[in-house]
Write a protein that holds these residues in place. Sequence first.
Motif, PDB file in Angstrom:
ATOM      1  N   LYS A 239      -0.327   3.133 -13.547  1.00  0.00           N
ATOM      2  CA  LYS A 239      -0.610   1.720 -13.792  1.00  0.00           C
ATOM      3  C   LYS A 239       0.290   0.835 -12.930  1.00  0.00           C
ATOM      4  CE  LYS A 239      -2.448   2.081 -18.497  1.00  0.00           C
ATOM      5  NZ  LYS A 239      -2.256   1.711 -19.932  1.00  0.00           N
ATOM      6  N   GLU A 240       1.545   1.250 -12.782  1.00  0.00           N
ATOM      7  CA  GLU A 240       2.468   0.482 -11.937  1.00  0.00           C
ATOM      8  C   GLU A 240       2.013   0.515 -10.479  1.00  0.00           C
ATOM      9  OE1 GLU A 240       7.221   0.380 -10.724  1.00  0.00           O
ATOM     10  OE2 GLU A 240       6.506   1.704 -12.316  1.00  0.00           O
ATOM     11  N   ALA A 241       1.520   1.648 -10.072  1.00  0.00           N
ATOM     12  CA  ALA A 241       1.022   1.757  -8.697  1.00  0.00           C
ATOM     13  C   ALA A 241      -0.124   0.776  -8.465  1.00  0.00           C
ATOM     14  CB  ALA A 241       0.563   3.182  -8.424  1.00  0.00           C
ATOM     15  N   ASN A 242      -0.998   0.641  -9.426  1.00  0.00           N
ATOM     16  CA  ASN A 242      -2.141  -0.253  -9.266  1.00  0.00           C
ATOM     17  C   ASN A 242      -1.735  -1.723  -9.293  1.00  0.00           C
ATOM     18  OD1 ASN A 242      -4.067   1.643  -8.829  1.00  0.00           O
ATOM     19  ND2 ASN A 242      -5.037   1.494 -10.851  1.00  0.00           N
ATOM     20  N   ASP A 243      -0.573  -2.011  -9.903  1.00  0.00           N
ATOM     21  CA  ASP A 243      -0.096  -3.391  -9.865  1.00  0.00           C
ATOM     22  C   ASP A 243       0.271  -3.809  -8.447  1.00  0.00           C
ATOM     23  OD1 ASP A 243      -0.459  -3.926 -12.516  1.00  0.00           O
ATOM     24  OD2 ASP A 243       1.542  -3.244 -13.112  1.00  0.00           O
ATOM     25  N   CYS A 244       0.491  -2.839  -7.596  1.00  0.00           N
ATOM     26  CA  CYS A 244       0.806  -3.147  -6.193  1.00  0.00           C
ATOM     27  C   CYS A 244      -0.435  -3.567  -5.411  1.00  0.00           C
ATOM     28  CB  CYS A 244       1.453  -1.938  -5.503  1.00  0.00           C
ATOM     29  SG  CYS A 244       3.037  -1.459  -6.202  1.00  0.00           S
ATOM     30  N   VAL A 245      -1.585  -3.217  -5.949  1.00  0.00           N
ATOM     31  CA  VAL A 245      -2.829  -3.509  -5.214  1.00  0.00           C
ATOM     32  C   VAL A 245      -3.836  -4.206  -6.142  1.00  0.00           C
ATOM     33  CG1 VAL A 245      -2.669  -1.762  -3.396  1.00  0.00           C
ATOM     34  CG2 VAL A 245      -3.499  -1.106  -5.657  1.00  0.00           C
ATOM     35  N   HIS A 246      -3.419  -5.347  -6.685  1.00  0.00           N
ATOM     36  CA  HIS A 246      -4.344  -6.154  -7.468  1.00  0.00           C
ATOM     37  C   HIS A 246      -5.528  -6.547  -6.597  1.00  0.00           C
ATOM     38  CE1 HIS A 246      -2.375  -6.655 -11.287  1.00  0.00           C
ATOM     39  NE2 HIS A 246      -1.234  -6.982 -10.716  1.00  0.00           N
ATOM     40  N   ASP A 247      -6.572  -6.973  -7.244  1.00  0.00           N
ATOM     41  CA  ASP A 247      -7.759  -7.381  -6.494  1.00  0.00           C
ATOM     42  C   ASP A 247      -7.436  -8.496  -5.498  1.00  0.00           C
ATOM     43  OD1 ASP A 247      -9.268  -5.537  -7.828  1.00  0.00           O
ATOM     44  OD2 ASP A 247     -10.022  -6.945  -9.329  1.00  0.00           O
ATOM     45  N   TYR A 248      -6.621  -9.456  -5.950  1.00  0.00           N
ATOM     46  CA  TYR A 248      -6.296 -10.562  -5.029  1.00  0.00           C
ATOM     47  C   TYR A 248      -5.436 -10.071  -3.867  1.00  0.00           C
ATOM     48  CZ  TYR A 248      -1.922 -10.691  -7.744  1.00  0.00           C
ATOM     49  OH  TYR A 248      -0.735 -10.361  -8.367  1.00  0.00           O
ATOM     50  N   ASN A 249      -4.630  -8.993  -4.129  1.00  0.00           N
ATOM     51  CA  ASN A 249      -3.843  -8.408  -3.037  1.00  0.00           C
ATOM     52  C   ASN A 249      -4.748  -7.709  -2.032  1.00  0.00           C
ATOM     53  OD1 ASN A 249      -1.392  -9.262  -4.018  1.00  0.00           O
ATOM     54  ND2 ASN A 249      -1.022  -7.392  -5.194  1.00  0.00           N
ATOM     55  N   ILE A 250      -5.771  -7.028  -2.547  1.00  0.00           N
ATOM     56  CA  ILE A 250      -6.693  -6.306  -1.656  1.00  0.00           C
ATOM     57  C   ILE A 250      -7.435  -7.290  -0.759  1.00  0.00           C
ATOM     58  CG2 ILE A 250      -8.802  -4.920  -1.615  1.00  0.00           C
ATOM     59  CD1 ILE A 250      -7.828  -3.543  -4.165  1.00  0.00           C
ATOM     60  N   GLU A 251      -7.879  -8.426  -1.349  1.00  0.00           N
ATOM     61  CA  GLU A 251      -8.621  -9.399  -0.551  1.00  0.00           C
ATOM     62  C   GLU A 251      -7.740 -10.058   0.507  1.00  0.00           C
ATOM     63  OE1 GLU A 251     -11.819  -9.816  -0.578  1.00  0.00           O
ATOM     64  OE2 GLU A 251     -11.949  -8.252  -2.117  1.00  0.00           O
ATOM     65  N   SER A 252      -6.447 -10.067   0.251  1.00  0.00           N
ATOM     66  CA  SER A 252      -5.539 -10.711   1.216  1.00  0.00           C
ATOM     67  C   SER A 252      -5.070  -9.761   2.317  1.00  0.00           C
ATOM     68  CB  SER A 252      -4.320 -11.282   0.486  1.00  0.00           C
ATOM     69  OG  SER A 252      -3.536 -10.230  -0.058  1.00  0.00           O
ATOM     70  N   LEU A 253      -5.515  -8.502   2.238  1.00  0.00           N
ATOM     71  CA  LEU A 253      -5.098  -7.536   3.265  1.00  0.00           C
ATOM     72  C   LEU A 253      -5.665  -7.925   4.631  1.00  0.00           C
ATOM     73  CD1 LEU A 253      -5.458  -4.208   1.250  1.00  0.00           C
ATOM     74  CD2 LEU A 253      -3.348  -5.410   1.851  1.00  0.00           C
ATOM     75  N   ASP A 254      -4.970  -7.469   5.657  1.00  0.00           N
ATOM     76  CA  ASP A 254      -5.279  -7.933   7.000  1.00  0.00           C
ATOM     77  C   ASP A 254      -6.551  -7.309   7.567  1.00  0.00           C
ATOM     78  OD1 ASP A 254      -2.960  -9.479   6.933  1.00  0.00           O
ATOM     79  OD2 ASP A 254      -1.744  -7.783   7.613  1.00  0.00           O
TER      80      ASP A 254
ATOM     81  N   ILE B 221       0.843  -1.200   0.000  1.00  0.00           N
ATOM     82  CA  ILE B 221       0.000   0.000   0.000  1.00  0.00           C
ATOM     83  C   ILE B 221       0.874   1.245   0.000  1.00  0.00           C
ATOM     84  CG2 ILE B 221      -1.690   1.309   1.324  1.00  0.00           C
ATOM     85  CD1 ILE B 221      -2.823  -1.347   2.318  1.00  0.00           C
ATOM     86  N   THR B 222       1.949   1.195   0.809  1.00  0.00           N
ATOM     87  CA  THR B 222       2.861   2.337   0.874  1.00  0.00           C
ATOM     88  C   THR B 222       3.522   2.567  -0.486  1.00  0.00           C
ATOM     89  OG1 THR B 222       3.316   1.901   3.210  1.00  0.00           O
ATOM     90  CG2 THR B 222       4.891   3.284   2.030  1.00  0.00           C
ATOM     91  N   ARG B 223       3.926   1.440  -1.114  1.00  0.00           N
ATOM     92  CA  ARG B 223       4.571   1.557  -2.426  1.00  0.00           C
ATOM     93  C   ARG B 223       3.585   2.105  -3.459  1.00  0.00           C
ATOM     94  NH1 ARG B 223       8.938  -0.848  -5.004  1.00  0.00           N
ATOM     95  NH2 ARG B 223       9.222   0.275  -6.965  1.00  0.00           N
ATOM     96  N   CYS B 224       2.365   1.681  -3.392  1.00  0.00           N
ATOM     97  CA  CYS B 224       1.332   2.191  -4.318  1.00  0.00           C
ATOM     98  C   CYS B 224       1.192   3.696  -4.174  1.00  0.00           C
ATOM     99  CB  CYS B 224       0.005   1.501  -4.032  1.00  0.00           C
ATOM    100  SG  CYS B 224      -1.358   2.089  -5.060  1.00  0.00           S
ATOM    101  N   GLY B 225       1.145   4.179  -2.933  1.00  0.00           N
ATOM    102  CA  GLY B 225       1.016   5.614  -2.696  1.00  0.00           C
ATOM    103  C   GLY B 225       2.210   6.391  -3.231  1.00  0.00           C
ATOM    104  N   ALA B 226       3.409   5.819  -3.104  1.00  0.00           N
ATOM    105  CA  ALA B 226       4.624   6.507  -3.566  1.00  0.00           C
ATOM    106  C   ALA B 226       4.633   6.607  -5.095  1.00  0.00           C
ATOM    107  CB  ALA B 226       5.857   5.744  -3.071  1.00  0.00           C
TER     108      ALA B 226
END
Length: 259
Positions: free
Chosen positions: A47-62, A20-25
């Motif tokens: 687009k690169e920022a959004n690759d940090c937060v794919h849908d499967y990444n979002i679902e795996s968030l804590d 998430i931090t990398r996406c924001g940067a």
Amino acid sequence: WYQRRVHGDGVADLDNAAKITRCGALKKTGNERYKQNKLTTAIAYYKEANDCVHDYNIESLDTDEQKAEAKALKASNYNNIAMCYLKLKEYDQVIEFGDKCLGLKEDNAKAHFRVGQAYYQKKDYSKALESFESSLKYQEDNKTASAYVKRIKAILLREEKKQEAVYKRAFKRMKLDNDKQAAAEAKRKAAEAAASEQPPTKKAKVAPAEAEDDAPKDKAEAFAKAAAKMQGNAEGNGEEKTEEVAAEQPAEQTQPAAI
């Protein structure tokens, strides 16, 4: 470059919070490139920022808080991509990424507005009107959106009147054609009725050809007979007259022979 930026820096190995931090940067860098009017470069960062937060990444968030933050970042990046494409006048891309933004955040007034601008430039006024009205639904004080709504309604009204005029002309032509066909059919039926009511006309008798040829012959024969009769009468009268003259003359006296 793209593979190096995303995978070369070990993004796949980052934990959820770091992603998430990398996406924001990356988003921040994209904003800087946008301000520099480096639009294609800005799009690449978003687009690169959004690759940090794919849908499967979002679902795996804590936590739900992390999921909400990741979705908000992703929607914002989609909206920024749409904004860049709008400046590049690539309107189909604006609609695509604007819709992706709205799929994550329906109440994003800016995304509705940008999609409306793209439809307006494509002259799809009905969809543009829908998008601008949706934008006003979530941002009532957007004067530019209000101006677009007013302008589009005027355009649609003019188009409606033009379409009505076209339909009227077409209907008038169709009615004239139907009237002509009906008049022609009525005239034909009247002619047929009049023909059936009239008695058949008598044809003049033509004398046979032989009769025409015999008439002169009969006249010639009659004339010849009359002429022959007249000649016969003349010859008969001459003989009788001669006999009468002979009878009237005295017989000649016989002279005595000379002694």
